[in-house]
Scaffold this active site. Structure first.
Site, short mmCIF file in Angstrom:
data_model
loop_
_atom_site.label_atom_id
_atom_site.label_comp_id
_atom_site.label_asym_id
_atom_site.label_seq_id
_atom_site.Cartn_x
_atom_site.Cartn_y
_atom_site.Cartn_z
N CYS A 21 0.84 -1.21 0.00
CA CYS A 21 0.00 0.00 0.00
C CYS A 21 0.87 1.26 0.00
CB CYS A 21 -0.94 0.00 1.21
SG CYS A 21 -0.14 0.34 2.80
N CYS A 24 2.72 2.18 3.34
CA CYS A 24 3.87 1.32 3.64
C CYS A 24 5.05 1.66 2.73
CB CYS A 24 3.50 -0.15 3.49
SG CYS A 24 2.66 -0.84 4.95
N CYS A 110 -2.93 -4.82 1.58
CA CYS A 110 -1.48 -4.64 1.57
C CYS A 110 -0.77 -5.90 2.05
CB CYS A 110 -1.10 -3.45 2.44
SG CYS A 110 0.69 -3.20 2.61
N CYS A 113 1.29 -4.48 5.69
CA CYS A 113 0.54 -4.09 6.90
C CYS A 113 -0.77 -4.83 7.05
CB CYS A 113 0.30 -2.58 6.91
SG CYS A 113 -0.91 -2.00 5.69
N ASP A 345 -5.70 -7.43 64.76
CA ASP A 345 -6.42 -8.70 64.75
C ASP A 345 -7.92 -8.45 64.74
OD1 ASP A 345 -4.07 -10.11 64.77
OD2 ASP A 345 -4.02 -10.34 66.95
#
Length: 530
Positions: A21, A24, A110, A113, A345
């Site tokens: 793509c 990228c 793509c 990615c 306690d």
């Protein structure tokens, strides 16, 4: 496209032709302009095609003007067009010859990615994320965005980069530094402004409110598996991990595996997938809020925390629950963690100014409270039970809680104990206790807590004592001690495990009937005006 230069043309051509793509491609060309990534996908694709076309026109012009033959080395190395996609004169295919590839690339998922920088950057997905955030009803003034990516993306990125390196090497062209813009970084460049606009608050890396997206791609899940054979020491099972193929384990293996071994197992360039990634989860999480105060405990039948033995609950409530149930409701938190400066306690009261405590409220939806709202919340806690009371309730920071913990060992505590003796006593028999100062004790871990605490011998100090005679078999002893002293054991001796003790000092059997904590001398949290 001004951010790209002539040296990027072979990379752009190769990646476009193999189904990568536009965003990228910008990453692989080390383009750092955030605004460029934010352009629409179709516009970026058009710009890349124009870039290739203009580059080709320049090359054609140069070829007409220059009579020199093509580079001899390139002609010898690439006399025939081969798998690398080079033509007979050693140049990459023209932009025109790549038109069909770039057109189809615009429609494909793509191959690097897996669609994250495509569909998941669009307005529809941003609105989906924001709808999730708004429906969760959080209070926030900023946000930090995080993303979890499928580990196989690292494998595909490596394969694509090796393809680029091979292409540049075949062309005899220099290659820039061996790094690209990280996918997460590019994605945040694109998504941050859209989320900010939709949510109406800025993105801030230090924000306590986190919006996270978890991506998965089942179609390619097994693409990491060859790494486990090649680098088995990188993949070790962990209790809190569903798979050994974590992103960090895959990255570690990719750093270790040799290029030739990688190329034997994985296609280069990577193939185009059929399907987009799935956004498995969209989650919101607010950083913890901390509330502190002091509590008084007036019941001798109330534990500090839930009392459960062998899975069976012994008493219906606890100090922790009586306080936290109101805080949980008001802050709309998922859970809480209770801590205090020591503990008493179940049969011991805590009087005076009370015992400091802090509660961590995990993932609260509401985080802003005025001083008046905190006062009302404190009053609601106090009105709900006659067994406890709370004072100085306030919001604090995580770091401030450390001051409370410091007091557990360094500060002093004051107690009042009602003591019984088997032999009759007179006032003069106990008067000497008032004169004892800084009495050093050797205390082994008491038998009553040995099931939950390690066996150890501890040195503790009784700073002062004051005895008040009641009758021949009873007196009250007021003590100021080092924090961490076991008072009950100091009275009866715990079968000789605490030395000296009241029994040994009086030379008779002594036992404790009642014990009250009268003060915990920790100067925290700050006292608030009523």
């Amino acid at each position: 496209m001004s951010s790209l230069t002539e040296k990027d043309r072979p990379i752009v051509q190769l990646l476009l032709s193999t189904g990568t793509c536009p965003r990228c491609i910008l990453r692989f060309c080390s383009v750092g302009s955030q605004m460029l990534y934010r352009q629409p996908h179709k516009d970026l694709m058009k710009d890349l095609q124009e870039f290739l076309k203009s580059s080709q026109e320049k090359e054609d012009t140069v070829c007409l003007d220059v009579a020199d033959p093509p580079c001899k080395r390139l002609r010898l190395e690439h006399g025939e067009e081969g798998a690398d996609g080079l033509n007979h004169n050693g140049a990459i295919p023209s932009a025109d010859s790549g038109n069909s590839a770039t057109e189809s690339s615009a429609e494909k998922v793509c191959n690097v990615c897996l669609g994250i920088l495509q569909e998941f950057c669009e307005a529809d997905f941003v609105k989906k994320v924001c709808q999730k955030v708004n429906s969760a009803d959080y209070q926030f003034t900023s946000f930090v965005f995080s993303v979890s990516l499928p580990p196989q993306l690292s494998v595909r990125e490596r394969a694509a980069w090796l393809g680029v390196k091979q292409q540049m090497r075949n062309l005899g062209l220099p290659l820039a530094k061996d790094d690209i813009v990280q996918l997460k970084e590019a994605y945040k460049w694109i998504i941050h402004p859209q989320l900010s606009e939709e949510l109406g608050v800025p993105a801030d890396g230090k924000s306590l409110f986190e919006v996270s997206v978890v991506f998965a791609h089942p179609e390619t899940d097994e693409e990491c598996h060859f790494l486990a054979t090649a680098c088995p020491d990188c993949f070790k099972p962990a209790k809190n991990k569903q798979s050994v193929f974590t992103r960090m384990a895959v990255i570690k293996a990719l750093e270790k595996i040799k290029e030739e071994d990688f190329l034997k197992h994985f296609p280069c360039p990577p193939s185009s997938p059929k399907n987009l990634c799935d956004a498995l989860e969209i989650q919101c999480n607010n950083g913890a809020v901390f509330v502190a105060g002091r509590y008084n405990k007036y019941s001798r039948n109330l534990p500090q925390t839930p009392w459960i033995i062998d899975g069976e609950r012994k008493l219906e409530s606890s100090v922790e629950e009586l306080i936290s149930e109101h805080l949980m409701a008001e802050f709309k938190a998922d859970s809480f963690n209770f801590s205090s400066s020591g503990r008493e306690d179940v049969d011991v009261r805590t009087l005076g100014n009370g015992r400091p405590f802090a509660i961590e409220l995990v993932n609260p939806r509401r985080i802003r409270f005025s001083a008046e709202e905190m006062r009302r919340l404190q009053q609601a806690i106090n009105d709900s039970s006659d067994k406890i009371q709370v004072r100085d309730l306030q919001l604090v920071t995580r770091s401030a809680i450390g001051r409370m913990k410091e007091g557990e060992e360094e500060k002093t505590k004051t107690y009042s104990a009602l003591i019984w003796t088997d032999k009759a006593i007179q006032r003069e028999d106990i008067a000497f206790l008032d004169d004892i100062k800084e009495l050093r004790l050797e205390q082994k871990t008491p038998l009553r807590v040995l099931h939950r605490r390690p066996l150890a011998a501890r040195c503790r100090l009784i700073h002062t004592m004051r005895a008040e005679y009641i009758d021949q078999h009873h007196f009250r002893l007021r003590l100021k001690t080092q924090a961490g002293t076991y008072i009950k054991e100091f009275v009866h001796g715990d079968f000789g495990r605490t030395k000296p003790n009241i029994g040994s000092l009086l030379n008779r059997t002594a036992d404790i009937l009642e014990l009250d904590v009268e003060s915990v001398d920790v100067d925290w949290p700050p006292t608030l005006a009523d």
